[in-house]
Design an enzyme around this catalytic site. Structure first.
Site, PDB file in Angstrom:
ATOM      1  N   ARG A 118       0.851  -1.210   0.000  1.00 20.36           N
ATOM      2  CA  ARG A 118       0.000   0.000   0.000  1.00 20.36           C
ATOM      3  C   ARG A 118       0.881   1.253   0.000  1.00 20.36           C
ATOM      4  NH1 ARG A 118      -4.060   1.353   5.146  1.00 20.36           N
ATOM      5  NH2 ARG A 118      -4.648   3.436   4.507  1.00 20.36           N
ATOM      6  N   ASN A 171       1.649   2.570  14.769  1.00 23.48           N
ATOM      7  CA  ASN A 171       0.753   1.551  14.197  1.00 23.48           C
ATOM      8  C   ASN A 171       0.843   1.396  12.673  1.00 23.48           C
ATOM      9  OD1 ASN A 171      -0.487   3.985  13.830  1.00 23.48           O
ATOM     10  ND2 ASN A 171      -2.540   3.284  14.366  1.00 23.48           N
ATOM     11  N   THR A 197       9.546   4.906  17.936  1.00 24.97           N
ATOM     12  CA  THR A 197      10.542   3.942  18.406  1.00 24.97           C
ATOM     13  C   THR A 197      10.105   2.524  18.033  1.00 24.97           C
ATOM     14  OG1 THR A 197      11.336   5.407  20.109  1.00 24.97           O
ATOM     15  CG2 THR A 197      11.712   3.063  20.468  1.00 24.97           C
ATOM     16  N   ASP A 232      11.134  17.319  21.388  1.00 27.36           N
ATOM     17  CA  ASP A 232      10.989  18.782  21.522  1.00 27.36           C
ATOM     18  C   ASP A 232      12.048  19.519  20.716  1.00 27.36           C
ATOM     19  OD1 ASP A 232       8.832  18.439  23.105  1.00 27.36           O
ATOM     20  OD2 ASP A 232       9.768  19.079  24.978  1.00 27.36           O
ATOM     21  N   GLU A 266      -2.716  14.649  12.806  1.00 26.38           N
ATOM     22  CA  GLU A 266      -3.748  13.606  12.810  1.00 26.38           C
ATOM     23  C   GLU A 266      -3.630  12.916  14.147  1.00 26.38           C
ATOM     24  OE1 GLU A 266      -6.082  13.185  10.666  1.00 26.38           O
ATOM     25  OE2 GLU A 266      -5.324  14.569   9.153  1.00 26.38           O
ATOM     26  N   CYS A 300      -6.339   4.388  14.563  1.00 24.68           N
ATOM     27  CA  CYS A 300      -7.039   5.606  14.989  1.00 24.68           C
ATOM     28  C   CYS A 300      -8.466   5.551  14.497  1.00 24.68           C
ATOM     29  CB  CYS A 300      -6.329   6.833  14.439  1.00 24.68           C
ATOM     30  SG  CYS A 300      -6.193   6.824  12.676  1.00 24.68           S
TER      31      CYS A 300
END
Ligand SMILES: NC(=O)C1=CN([C@@H]2O[C@H](COP(=O)(O)OP(=O)(O)OC[C@H]3O[C@@H](n4cnc5c(N)ncnc54)[C@H](OP(=O)(O)O)[C@@H]3O)[C@@H](O)[C@H]2O)C=CC1
Ligand SMILES: O=C(O)[C@H](O)COP(=O)(O)O
Length: 498
Positions: A118, A171, A197, A232, A266, A300
């Site tokens: 994909r 994911n 990670t 950060d 997102e 999600c």
């Protein structure tokens, strides 16, 4: 037989630690430190990646800035050609990349291969779409605005932003990385990737496919390390001109800290599935199982709460339970439907939601069962709004059912959520479906199917805490550009007579 880190991928490995990618080469970090990636199934260290330093991030940003200027002068068709090449290489090497997805994030073997294929398709589509939409500009004439003659021609076109920072979640570490990399590159930007990670090694293999395709040095880089340590520094770096992030609440914190740069966010979701009395109940049950339990609910866009009319609830719950009993639970290597969730802390969090629902009186349709990170699929019936699971996203194979007495009640629950990613409605009445879709405060509503991001060229966006901006191939390309205008001022008005 292990394929990761072998063959063409051997050069990305330094002993037992995977290297990071900068200036067109693979490097070991000067930190001398590594980050362990724990296999969710064995709960042992599977891979190690470099813990990159701030100095290394600075160098990557400098190189990206220089490379971007040259890349922006590279013809669009050549940029597209390189993307097509990278896509083909990625597909050719789908096996080692998929193997990493199985070992790092316990993605079922077949789904892992699908993610890579994909992703190759996404990159190729992006190349084609980019050639079309970036090959067009606009011409405006001045006399359409009151008081003006036709003496000004405005030419506008889309130009790159500069350096795009891409941060995908665990994911879909390959697919949600290329959904940012492809659009950034075709639009003439440089790209810095900070992979999750868990999933970093799959991402490093994917990046090597871009390296093998022959992209210029410094244009793409991939720095590894824990988000909590280098995140950060990356997101607040003055060299970054755009941040494209997919993940959880971290995104909300990033949006508060980032400078004045475009953000594509997102974030999480609590996608509601509203089921009306006239729905096709077999279709509903199939979609609840697919939507709620694919990749063990770690999407999600998973169905995260079922809002069902009381009169049909028993029938649907029965059908869903029959299907859940048939799901294969076990290791991802066996292509099980339900595999261990990504980390022990994630499993503990899911268990916390289940125990809270138990204390408050939810009906357990299956016995709660957990071994290590592996949690058996569980449907919780008669969930009420005072239970945490009614509102929080488990990101696991646990699905609450709330029985409703009116459609308004369902819409009210959906809209009371702080999330607004997707939702779905099941009914045979298209007129009702449209009204409900309009009433649901979510970025997308699926009619008679479970929520889904794909196909990858569809617009994908979240309202409220679910995000900023819109993804999908076309929207991402547009989002990673800005508009530049040149106005031609004529000495006197000029009209064409036809
Ligand atoms: N709307 C959507 O499209 C999607 C949303 N999600 C949401 O993501 C969550 C699960 O994914 P998960 O990966 O755990 O999400 P996280 O928000 O924990 O992590 C996402 C990414 O951010 C990185 N990160 C962590 N801390 C920082 C920081 N301070 N600055 C910059 N980057 C940082 C992580 O790196 P590291 O891994 O090193 O910590 C990872 O690469 C769920 O809430 C889910 O709903 C997931 C997929 C799609
Ligand atoms: O992270 C996610 O959950 C993905 O964006 C979902 O993609 P899919 O709906 O196409 O599986």
């Amino acid at each position: 037989m292990a394929l990761a880190g072998t063959g063409v991928f051997a050069e990305i490995l330094d002993g037992e630690v995977y290297k990071y990618y900068a200036d067109g080469e693979w490097h070991a970090s000067s930190s001398g430190k590594s980050v362990a990636i724990i296999n969710p199934t064995t709960r042992k260290t599977q891979y190690k990646v470099q813990a990159c330093t701030q100095e290394e991030v600075n160098k990557v940003m400098e190189a990206a800035k220089v490379a971007q200027k040259a890349w922006a002068r590279t013809p669009l068709w050549k940029r597209a050609e390189l993307l097509h090449k990278a896509a083909a290489i990625m597909k050719e090497h789908k096996a080692p990349i998929a193997e990493c997805l199985v070992k790092e994030i316990a993605k079922p073997a077949k789904d892992a291969v699908s993610e890579v294929v994909r992703s190759g398709d996404l990159v190729s589509y992006t190349a084609e779409e980019g050639v079309r939409i970036l090959g067009e500009g606009k011409l405006l004439v001045s006399d359409s605005f009151p008081g003006n003659e036709r003496n000004k021609y405005c030419l506008s076109s889309k130009i790159p932003l500069g350096v795009v920072l891409a941060i995908p979640p665990f994911n879909y570490p390959v697919n949600l990385a290329v959904s940012k990399i492809g659009p950034a590159l075709i639009a003439g930007n440089a790209l810095v990737l900070k992979p999750p990670t868990q999933g970093a090694v799959a991402a490093l293999h994917m990046v090597h496919c871009f390296h093998l395709a022959g992209f210029p040095k410094g244009l793409i880089s991939c720095v590894t390390g824990k988000g909590s340590e280098i995140g950060d520094f990356l997101t607040m770096h003055p060299g970054v001109n755009c941040i494209s992030f997919t993940g959880g609440d971290t995104g909300i914190a990033i949006s508060k800290k980032a400078g004045m740069v475009p953000l594509q966010m997102e974030l999480g979701g609590k996608d509601a599935c509203i089921v009306l009395e006239d729905a096709d109940l077999d279709l509903v049950a199939a979609n609840i199982v697919k939507g709620g339990f694919s990749y063990s609910g770690q999407r999600c866009t998973a169905v995260k709460v079922v809002l069902i009319m009381e009169s049909i609830a028993d029938a649907v719950v029965q059908k869903v339970n029959a299907k859940l009993a048939k799901l294969k639970v076990g290791p991802p290597e066996d292509d099980s439907d339900i595999t261990p969730v990504v980390t022990e802390s994630s499993a503990n969090f899911i268990e916390g939601l289940v125990m809270d629902a138990k204390e408050k009186g939810a009906t357990f349709c299956q016995e709660y069962r957990r071994e290590g990170n592996l949690i058996w699929p569980l449907l919780l019936d008669h969930v009420r709004p005072d239970m945490r699971i009614a509102w929080e996203e488990p990101f696991g194979p646990v699905l609450p059912v709330i029985r409703i007495n009116s459609v308004e009640e369902g819409i009210h629950h959906c809209n009371a959520s702080n999330f607004g990613l997707q939702g779905c409605v099941f009914t045979r009445d298209i007129n009702k479906a449209i009204l409900i879709s309009d009433a649901m405060e979510t970025g997308t509503v699926q009619i008679n199917s479970a929520p889904a991001r794909g196909p990858d060229h569809f617009p994908f966006q979240g309202l409220k805490d679910s995000g900023i901006g819109s993804q999908g191939i076309t929207n991402s390309i547009n989002m990673m550009t800005k508009v530049k205008s040149t106005v031609i001022n004529l000495p006197s008005p000029s009209y064409t007579m036809g």
